[in-house]
Design a protein around this motif. Structure first.
Motif, PDB file in Angstrom:
ATOM      1  N   SER A 112       0.816  -1.213   0.000  1.00 28.77           N
ATOM      2  CA  SER A 112       0.000   0.000   0.000  1.00 28.77           C
ATOM      3  C   SER A 112       0.850   1.263   0.000  1.00 28.77           C
ATOM      4  O   SER A 112       0.483   2.259  -0.620  1.00 28.77           O
ATOM      5  N   ALA A 113       1.969   1.227   0.692  1.00 29.05           N
ATOM      6  CA  ALA A 113       2.860   2.389   0.771  1.00 29.05           C
ATOM      7  C   ALA A 113       3.813   2.475  -0.424  1.00 29.05           C
ATOM      8  O   ALA A 113       4.632   3.393  -0.493  1.00 29.05           O
ATOM      9  N   LYS A 114       3.699   1.508  -1.336  1.00 26.59           N
ATOM     10  CA  LYS A 114       4.618   1.417  -2.469  1.00 26.59           C
ATOM     11  C   LYS A 114       6.068   1.399  -1.980  1.00 26.59           C
ATOM     12  O   LYS A 114       6.949   2.048  -2.535  1.00 26.59           O
ATOM     13  N   ALA A 115       6.272   0.620  -0.923  1.00 30.22           N
ATOM     14  CA  ALA A 115       7.580   0.514  -0.276  1.00 30.22           C
ATOM     15  C   ALA A 115       8.051  -0.943  -0.224  1.00 30.22           C
ATOM     16  O   ALA A 115       8.685  -1.365   0.736  1.00 30.22           O
ATOM     17  N   THR A 116       7.735  -1.697  -1.263  1.00 25.55           N
ATOM     18  CA  THR A 116       8.085  -3.114  -1.250  1.00 25.55           C
ATOM     19  C   THR A 116       9.597  -3.336  -1.263  1.00 25.55           C
ATOM     20  O   THR A 116      10.091  -4.228  -0.577  1.00 25.55           O
ATOM     21  N   TYR A 117      10.321  -2.535  -2.026  1.00 23.29           N
ATOM     22  CA  TYR A 117      11.777  -2.716  -2.065  1.00 23.29           C
ATOM     23  C   TYR A 117      12.404  -2.395  -0.714  1.00 23.29           C
ATOM     24  O   TYR A 117      13.309  -3.103  -0.253  1.00 23.29           O
ATOM     25  N   GLU A 118      11.919  -1.357  -0.063  1.00 28.47           N
ATOM     26  CA  GLU A 118      12.423  -1.027   1.268  1.00 28.47           C
ATOM     27  C   GLU A 118      12.124  -2.179   2.239  1.00 28.47           C
ATOM     28  O   GLU A 118      12.968  -2.561   3.045  1.00 28.47           O
ATOM     29  N   TYR A 119      10.924  -2.743   2.126  1.00 34.15           N
ATOM     30  CA  TYR A 119      10.533  -3.841   3.012  1.00 34.15           C
ATOM     31  C   TYR A 119      11.424  -5.059   2.797  1.00 34.15           C
ATOM     32  O   TYR A 119      11.948  -5.628   3.761  1.00 34.15           O
ATOM     33  N   ILE A 120      11.600  -5.473   1.577  1.00 35.97           N
ATOM     34  CA  ILE A 120      12.366  -6.704   1.325  1.00 35.97           C
ATOM     35  C   ILE A 120      13.859  -6.517   1.556  1.00 35.97           C
ATOM     36  O   ILE A 120      14.567  -7.500   1.782  1.00 35.97           O
ATOM     37  N   ASN A 121      14.328  -5.286   1.531  1.00 36.16           N
ATOM     38  CA  ASN A 121      15.756  -5.047   1.768  1.00 36.16           C
ATOM     39  C   ASN A 121      16.096  -4.915   3.244  1.00 36.16           C
ATOM     40  O   ASN A 121      17.273  -4.822   3.596  1.00 36.16           O
ATOM     41  N   ARG A 122      15.091  -4.943   4.136  1.00 35.48           N
ATOM     42  CA  ARG A 122      15.368  -4.843   5.576  1.00 35.48           C
ATOM     43  C   ARG A 122      16.090  -6.080   6.087  1.00 35.48           C
ATOM     44  O   ARG A 122      16.985  -5.993   6.913  1.00 35.48           O
ATOM     45  N   SER A 123      15.677  -7.249   5.600  1.00 36.59           N
ATOM     46  CA  SER A 123      16.308  -8.493   6.057  1.00 36.59           C
ATOM     47  C   SER A 123      15.932  -9.622   5.105  1.00 36.59           C
ATOM     48  O   SER A 123      14.939  -9.538   4.370  1.00 36.59           O
ATOM     49  N   GLN A 124      16.703 -10.679   5.152  1.00 34.77           N
ATOM     50  CA  GLN A 124      16.401 -11.867   4.352  1.00 34.77           C
ATOM     51  C   GLN A 124      15.068 -12.472   4.775  1.00 34.77           C
ATOM     52  O   GLN A 124      14.299 -12.958   3.945  1.00 34.77           O
ATOM     53  N   GLU A 125      14.771 -12.422   6.076  1.00 37.53           N
ATOM     54  CA  GLU A 125      13.514 -12.958   6.578  1.00 37.53           C
ATOM     55  C   GLU A 125      12.320 -12.175   6.010  1.00 37.53           C
ATOM     56  O   GLU A 125      11.331 -12.776   5.585  1.00 37.53           O
ATOM     57  N   ASP A 126      12.413 -10.845   5.996  1.00 40.45           N
ATOM     58  CA  ASP A 126      11.336 -10.041   5.408  1.00 40.45           C
ATOM     59  C   ASP A 126      11.176 -10.350   3.926  1.00 40.45           C
ATOM     60  O   ASP A 126      10.058 -10.430   3.417  1.00 40.45           O
ATOM     61  N   TYR A 127      12.285 -10.514   3.234  1.00 42.54           N
ATOM     62  CA  TYR A 127      12.245 -10.832   1.807  1.00 42.54           C
ATOM     63  C   TYR A 127      11.531 -12.170   1.585  1.00 42.54           C
ATOM     64  O   TYR A 127      10.645 -12.282   0.722  1.00 42.54           O
ATOM     65  N   THR A 128      11.886 -13.172   2.377  1.00 37.66           N
ATOM     66  CA  THR A 128      11.252 -14.485   2.243  1.00 37.66           C
ATOM     67  C   THR A 128       9.752 -14.403   2.526  1.00 37.66           C
ATOM     68  O   THR A 128       8.939 -14.934   1.766  1.00 37.66           O
ATOM     69  N   TRP A 129       9.372 -13.745   3.632  1.00 38.30           N
ATOM     70  CA  TRP A 129       7.954 -13.623   3.968  1.00 38.30           C
ATOM     71  C   TRP A 129       7.199 -12.853   2.886  1.00 38.30           C
ATOM     72  O   TRP A 129       6.057 -13.192   2.566  1.00 38.30           O
ATOM     73  N   TYR A 130       7.801 -11.836   2.323  1.00 34.47           N
ATOM     74  CA  TYR A 130       7.170 -11.069   1.249  1.00 34.47           C
ATOM     75  C   TYR A 130       6.842 -11.994   0.072  1.00 34.47           C
ATOM     76  O   TYR A 130       5.722 -11.992  -0.444  1.00 34.47           O
ATOM     77  N   LEU A 131       7.830 -12.780  -0.350  1.00 32.81           N
ATOM     78  CA  LEU A 131       7.616 -13.689  -1.481  1.00 32.81           C
ATOM     79  C   LEU A 131       6.560 -14.743  -1.161  1.00 32.81           C
ATOM     80  O   LEU A 131       5.718 -15.062  -2.014  1.00 32.81           O
ATOM     81  N   VAL A 132       6.606 -15.289   0.043  1.00 36.94           N
ATOM     82  CA  VAL A 132       5.610 -16.287   0.443  1.00 36.94           C
ATOM     83  C   VAL A 132       4.214 -15.663   0.381  1.00 36.94           C
ATOM     84  O   VAL A 132       3.283 -16.229  -0.205  1.00 36.94           O
ATOM     85  N   MET A 133       4.051 -14.502   1.007  1.00 39.34           N
ATOM     86  CA  MET A 133       2.727 -13.860   1.043  1.00 39.34           C
ATOM     87  C   MET A 133       2.237 -13.506  -0.351  1.00 39.34           C
ATOM     88  O   MET A 133       1.060 -13.726  -0.675  1.00 39.34           O
ATOM     89  N   CYS A 134       3.094 -12.983  -1.190  1.00 45.38           N
ATOM     90  CA  CYS A 134       2.664 -12.595  -2.543  1.00 45.38           C
ATOM     91  C   CYS A 134       2.208 -13.792  -3.369  1.00 45.38           C
ATOM     92  O   CYS A 134       1.486 -13.629  -4.350  1.00 45.38           O
ATOM     93  N   ASN A 135       2.605 -14.989  -2.955  1.00 47.08           N
ATOM     94  CA  ASN A 135       2.178 -16.192  -3.654  1.00 47.08           C
ATOM     95  C   ASN A 135       0.958 -16.855  -3.022  1.00 47.08           C
ATOM     96  O   ASN A 135       0.460 -17.851  -3.538  1.00 47.08           O
TER      97      ASN A 135
END
Length: 155
Positions: free
Chosen positions: A63-86
């Motif tokens: 919603s904040a158009k901050a996906t790159y900032e979110y996934i670059n915070r940590s590997q765990e955030d990146y993994t959860w992002y990909l899982v949720m988007c699927n």
């Protein structure tokens, strides 16, 4: 079109209704969201809470158009992002250009044009009316997601 405040009222009412009929007084907001909005099935309140919290975080980032900032915070955030988007809740409500990492809310598009974003839930009530098979435009979905985020953040 319902406002974010109207959706927030509906979510609050639905959560109270779910506690009375299904979850008992200890059902958390995260457990309600996990089961009745995000569509996760765990039969485990702690796991419901974990999944819902992660889903809300991803909603917030999209919603904040901050996906790159979110996934670059940590590997765990990146993994959860990909899982949720699927997961079905997200996959039918997002689009992306060259990478899923830059997803945004968008109604599905096919050769007939935009189709509505669909949410099947048996736990959302507007007053006494159970709202089954909800359909949203992209703009309506963004308002609904704002209410979901606000609901999850309330204490």
């Amino acid at each position: 079109m319902k406002t974010s405040g109207e959706w927030l009222d509906i979510l609050e009412h639905s959560w109270r209704e779910a506690m009375e009929t299904h979850g008992g007084p200890e059902q958390t907001r995260d457990e309600f969201l996990s089961m009745h909005v995000f569509g996760f099935t765990t039969y485990d309140g702690d796991q419901d809470a974990t999944l819902a919290a992660r889903a809300v975080d991803v909603c917030r980032a999209i919603s904040a158009k901050a996906t790159y900032e979110y996934i670059n915070r940590s590997q765990e955030d990146y993994t959860w992002y990909l899982v949720m988007c699927n997961m079905p809740f997200f996959s039918q409500a997002i689009s992306w250009g060259t990478s899923i990492r830059g997803a945004w809310w968008s109604a599905p598009y096919d050769s007939r044009g935009h189709r509505p974003i669909k949410l099947d839930s048996c736990g959302i009530y507007d007053g006494d009316e159970q709202l089954l098979g909800l359909e949203f435009t992209t703009a309506e979905w963004e308002v609904f997601i704002e209410a979901v985020i606000d609901f999850a953040s309330a204490t």
